[in-house]
Structure formats: C-alpha cells, structure tokens
Scaffold this motif. Structure first.
Motif, short mmCIF file in Angstrom:
data_model
loop_
_atom_site.label_atom_id
_atom_site.label_comp_id
_atom_site.label_asym_id
_atom_site.label_seq_id
_atom_site.Cartn_x
_atom_site.Cartn_y
_atom_site.Cartn_z
N ALA A 110 0.83 -1.21 0.00
CA ALA A 110 0.00 0.00 0.00
C ALA A 110 0.86 1.26 0.00
CB ALA A 110 -0.93 -0.01 1.22
N TRP A 111 1.94 1.25 0.75
CA TRP A 111 2.83 2.40 0.81
C TRP A 111 3.46 2.68 -0.56
CZ3 TRP A 111 3.79 5.91 4.61
CH2 TRP A 111 4.90 6.74 4.44
N GLY A 112 3.80 1.62 -1.29
CA GLY A 112 4.43 1.82 -2.59
C GLY A 112 3.46 2.18 -3.69
N ARG A 113 2.20 1.76 -3.59
CA ARG A 113 1.25 1.98 -4.68
C ARG A 113 0.41 3.24 -4.51
NH1 ARG A 113 0.28 -1.99 -8.44
NH2 ARG A 113 2.18 -3.25 -8.67
N MET A 114 0.20 3.67 -3.29
CA MET A 114 -0.68 4.81 -3.07
C MET A 114 0.10 6.11 -3.17
SD MET A 114 -3.10 3.49 0.08
CE MET A 114 -4.13 4.97 -0.04
N PRO A 115 -0.53 7.18 -3.64
CA PRO A 115 0.16 8.48 -3.71
C PRO A 115 0.43 9.03 -2.32
CG PRO A 115 -2.19 8.72 -4.22
CD PRO A 115 -1.92 7.24 -4.12
N LYS A 116 1.45 9.89 -2.26
CA LYS A 116 1.79 10.49 -0.98
C LYS A 116 0.64 11.31 -0.44
CE LYS A 116 6.76 10.87 -1.88
NZ LYS A 116 7.91 11.81 -1.98
N GLY A 117 0.54 11.31 0.88
CA GLY A 117 -0.51 12.09 1.51
C GLY A 117 -1.01 11.44 2.78
N ARG A 118 -1.99 12.09 3.37
CA ARG A 118 -2.53 11.62 4.63
C ARG A 118 -3.26 10.29 4.48
NH1 ARG A 118 -6.75 15.10 8.42
NH2 ARG A 118 -6.81 13.61 10.17
N THR A 119 -3.90 10.11 3.32
CA THR A 119 -4.66 8.87 3.10
C THR A 119 -3.74 7.66 3.12
OG1 THR A 119 -6.25 10.09 1.74
CG2 THR A 119 -6.22 7.68 1.53
N ARG A 120 -2.55 7.80 2.50
CA ARG A 120 -1.61 6.67 2.49
C ARG A 120 -1.17 6.32 3.91
NH1 ARG A 120 4.19 6.76 -0.57
NH2 ARG A 120 4.64 8.29 1.07
N GLY A 121 -0.86 7.33 4.70
CA GLY A 121 -0.43 7.07 6.07
C GLY A 121 -1.51 6.39 6.90
N LEU A 122 -2.75 6.87 6.76
CA LEU A 122 -3.85 6.27 7.52
C LEU A 122 -4.12 4.84 7.06
CD1 LEU A 122 -6.32 9.31 7.67
CD2 LEU A 122 -4.94 8.37 9.54
N THR A 123 -4.02 4.60 5.76
CA THR A 123 -4.28 3.24 5.24
C THR A 123 -3.24 2.26 5.74
OG1 THR A 123 -5.27 4.18 3.23
CG2 THR A 123 -4.55 1.88 3.15
N VAL A 124 -1.97 2.66 5.68
CA VAL A 124 -0.90 1.77 6.14
C VAL A 124 -1.04 1.50 7.63
CG1 VAL A 124 1.59 1.61 6.51
CG2 VAL A 124 0.71 2.38 4.31
N THR A 125 -1.34 2.55 8.39
CA THR A 125 -1.54 2.37 9.84
C THR A 125 -2.70 1.43 10.13
OG1 THR A 125 -0.69 4.61 10.24
CG2 THR A 125 -1.97 3.58 12.00
N ALA A 126 -3.79 1.58 9.40
CA ALA A 126 -4.95 0.72 9.61
C ALA A 126 -4.62 -0.74 9.29
CB ALA A 126 -6.11 1.20 8.74
N ILE A 127 -3.88 -0.96 8.22
CA ILE A 127 -3.50 -2.34 7.85
C ILE A 127 -2.66 -2.97 8.96
CG2 ILE A 127 -2.13 -3.72 6.24
CD1 ILE A 127 -2.97 -1.78 4.03
N LEU A 128 -1.69 -2.21 9.46
CA LEU A 128 -0.81 -2.74 10.50
C LEU A 128 -1.55 -2.99 11.81
CD1 LEU A 128 2.42 -0.62 9.88
CD2 LEU A 128 2.06 -3.02 9.33
N VAL A 129 -2.42 -2.06 12.20
CA VAL A 129 -3.15 -2.21 13.46
C VAL A 129 -4.11 -3.39 13.38
CG1 VAL A 129 -4.83 -1.14 14.99
CG2 VAL A 129 -2.89 0.19 14.14
N VAL A 130 -4.90 -3.45 12.32
CA VAL A 130 -5.85 -4.57 12.16
C VAL A 130 -5.10 -5.89 12.05
CG1 VAL A 130 -7.59 -5.58 10.66
CG2 VAL A 130 -7.63 -3.13 11.14
N GLY A 131 -4.01 -5.89 11.29
CA GLY A 131 -3.21 -7.11 11.14
C GLY A 131 -2.63 -7.56 12.46
#
Length: 434
Positions: free
Chosen positions: A108-129
């Motif tokens: 997700a970090w490599g495919r998504m554009p820079k910004g707040r959305t990328r940070g929140l998505t990566v954080t959500a994946i790690l927390v849920v995982g």
C-alpha cells in the motif's frame, strides 16, 4: 596472502600455550580451549569481513550467533507431536497472517500516492493485522506451552542431523542481516552500530520469552551430536581394550576422543572459510570492497553501488557468525538464551579482530585463538597470582581481602591491558593488513 616467519611464530606461540595447558592442567581443558578457539576464530573471520573489508561497525554480533544457535534446535531436535497437534498449525497460520499484514502495508505504501490517506491506510493495515495476528497466535501458544512444560512446552525441531543445522544457521543469520541491512546500511556508522545492537537485543528477547519456539530461559538440552557420546565409547569393548593397552583411563580417553572429533570438524570448517575468505580478499571484489572502505565518495564516483556492496559483505559476515553460533550450540549440547551476553559475543570478538589485525584473515584467526585462551586462563592464573602476592599478609588484612576479591576482574583488566599494548606498539594488530 602469504604468512611471514613472524606470523608463523605467533601461531606457534599460541599452539605452545595450548600444549602447555594440556601438560600442566589437563588435555581435556586444553582441547576445550582449542575447540572454542576454533569457533571464536570463525566468528572473528565474519566480523573481519564486515569491518576489515568494508568498515561496517556491527555490534549486534550476539544476535546473529543466537540465530545460529536457534537453528541448531529447529533442525536437530525431534518434533513434539503433542505440541504440534495442540497448536502448531495455528501458530504457522498466525505467522503467515502477520507477514501478510506487513507485506500488505509495504504494498500500500508503494502503490498509493503520498498524503494523509496513504499514512492512515498503512496504519490501519498494521493495526488490524496486529490484532488479528494476536487473536490467532496467543491461544495457539498457550496450548503449545501447556504440553509438559517441565521438559518440552515447545514445538521441537525437524529431527535432522545436527550438522545440517550449521549451514542453515548461517542462512538464518544471513536472512536477518538482509532485513537489517535493507533498513540500516544507509545510516551513518554510529547509527548502524546502534541499530545492530538494538536488533540483536530484540533477537535475544524473543529467544528468552517465546517458550513455544526455544523454551525461553528453561533452555533446550540434549541436542544431538555429530560425534559419539562418551558413555557409548566407554561401553565399547574394543575402545576400552585399546586405550587400556595404552595405559589410559577409559573415561578420560573417551572425553579426549570426543573433543578431538569436534576439533577435527571445526578445523575443517575453519580452513574452508579461511580459504574462501582469502580468495575473496584477493579477487577484484575484495579490492573493490577495500576501495569502498577507504573512500566511499571516490568509489561511488567511479560507479560503484556502495550500499549494495555493503549489504553483500554484511550478509556474508553475519552468515559466518550464524554458522559459528550453530557450531557452538552443537558443542555445548544445549541452547541457553541467557548466556548470549554482549561481553562474550560482541566485546570479546571485537578484541579478537583488533588485536589480531583487522583486514587480515590470518590476523583474525590468530586473535580468535589468543584472546579466547587468555579469556579462559587469566582468571585462574589471576587467583594464583593474588594468592602469591598475599601469602605473607595477615588473615584479617583488608588489603588481602581486597586483592583476593579483585582476582575475578583479571579478565577485563587483561583484555584492556592487552588492547592498550597492541594499539601502542602494533596499532594495526599482531598480523596487520598488507
């Protein structure tokens, strides 16, 4: 690199010290020093490749040594079938879920554009995982550790010959070095040292606390051997008759025979690694590594990928340390995570490389033998020295008590004094790089 007469004399001196130990103390003690000296020389070779070839300051040596020891358990110990039935498959599934969460975050970090959305998505994946991983992992671990915890309480291993664990220990350490190197080798040397030390402590903490994997501080004992057991030799009529005809005690002779067998195996491994290390050092790759070590900016200007080459040599050196760790656990016959202390596996190995001569493979080997011999022998010799000094003092003398209590610190005093002397009179080591 050819050895000079002075270099040969230094090796001969160490050999004489070991022989004198056998004649004065016992051959069991001398061979014990020799075997750990061989393993120490292999560790020093690995560190010398990182520091002497490329100038990489790795102070996480004990982490790679511990991974080699863990490999000996995973490969050679028989599987605990009840533990596998209780939660083995569930633990493997949980580990796969954890790895999937990490790779998903990286993707997700490599495919998504820079910004707040990328940070929140990566954080959500790690927390849920993380929570999903723990929900699957924790019950399985509790079930495994409840299976006869006094003697097992872990999954065991694959039941393969223990020698197979030696290259696998190197491969396990190499894999960890790759993960560390991909994140830390771009750092400045002091930050690299902090990173390797921190990761080594994490590895040790995992071994101490994850009972399902390594029994933690309860230790794994009874590892299989690549050589005969002493009791088997003592029960062999042919062996007993042979050693008795030589006038030797069968119990002592069996112990010496086992130690000689270990020494033969370790010597073969050391000679192969030394030959390969010398070939690498003399090759264009070795000359390139030394050029990068001496001037990274100039080497990079000539088109060399400095970070990639650092990663190569970091993996190679760590793999050798992992191999040595598997050999040492095999020699001990047990895995004791509490024994992996920085004083023994970091400070001591660095002293071996510096005193022997960084950048010179033969110097690293010499340092491994010499420093280990001193590490073993200095404390009892220090006690004898203090007894001699205090022989004429009163029994209740405070000075006498202080000197006798100080004998335990003779090891550190000797290591420091030896380093000062070598750095003063031979700053490039006993066998310097040429």
């Amino acid at each position: 690199m050819s050895l000079t007469s002075r270099d040969i004399l230094l090796f001969a001196l160490v050999g004489v010290l070991i022989i004198v130990t056998g004649m004065v103390q016992s051959w069991n003690v001398a061979l014990g020093v020799l075997n750990m000296g061989l393993i120490s020389a292999i560790m020093a070779l690995g560190v010398n490749m990182q520091w002497g070839y490329a100038g990489l300051f790795n102070v996480g040596i004990m982490g790679f040594v511990a991974l080699g020891g863990l490999a000996a358990v995973i490969v050679s110990m028989p599987p605990v079938n009840d533990a596998w039935a209780a939660g083995g498959a569930q633990v493997l599934f949980a580990l796969l879920l954890g790895a999937a969460a990490i790779f998903g975050a990286i993707f997700a970090w490599g495919r998504m554009p820079k910004g707040r959305t990328r940070g929140l998505t990566v954080t959500a994946i790690l927390v849920v995982g993380f929570f999903v991983f723990r929900a699957v992992f924790d019950p399985a671990v509790q079930a495994i550790e409840a299976i006869n915890p006094a003697s097992t309480g872990y999954l065991g291993g694959l039941g393969l010959p223990v020698i197979v664990a030696w290259p696998i220990g190197g491969a396990l350490a190499a894999g960890a070095a790759w993960l560390i190197g991909k994140t830390a080798l771009g750092l400045r040397s002091d930050y690299l040292a902090i990173a390797t030390l921190g990761i080594a402590e994490i590895v040790i903490a995992v071994l101490k606390n994850e009972d399902w994997l390594s029994r933690g501080v309860k230790n794994v004992i009874g590892l299989p051997r690549p050589v005969p057991y002493e009791i088997d030799l003592q029960n062999d009529p042919g062996f007993v008759e042979r050693v008795t005809s030589w006038g030797a005690d069968p119990a002592t002779a069996s112990s010496i025979t086992v130690k000689l067998a270990y020494a033969g195996l370790f010597l073969v491994v050391l000679l192969i690694l030394l030959w390969m290390a010398e070939k690498a050092l003399r090759s264009p790759w070795g000359r390139m590594m030394r050029a990068i070590r001496d001037n990274e900016v100039a080497a990079e200007a000539m088109g060399k990928d400095v970070t990639r080459r650092h990663l190569q040599v970091f993996i190679l050196g760590s793999a050798i340390c992992g191999l040595a760790g598997a050999m040492m656990t095999t020699l001990d016959g047990q895995l004791t995570p509490g024994s992996y202390q920085p004083l023994r596996f970091t400070f001591l190995v660095w002293v071996m490389v510096i005193v022997g001569g960084s950048g010179n493979n033969f110097g690293a080997v010499l340092g491994g033998f010499l420093i280990w011999f001193l590490w073993v022998q200095v404390e009892p010799l220090g006690r004898l020295l203090m007894d001699l000094i205090t022989a004429g003092m009163d029994e209740g003398s405070a000075l006498r008590e202080h000197l006798l209590a100080s004998a335990a610190h003779m090891r550190l005093l000797t290591m420091g004094l030896l380093m000062l002397l070598v750095l003063r009179f031979s700053p490039r080591g006993l066998i310097p790089e040429r």
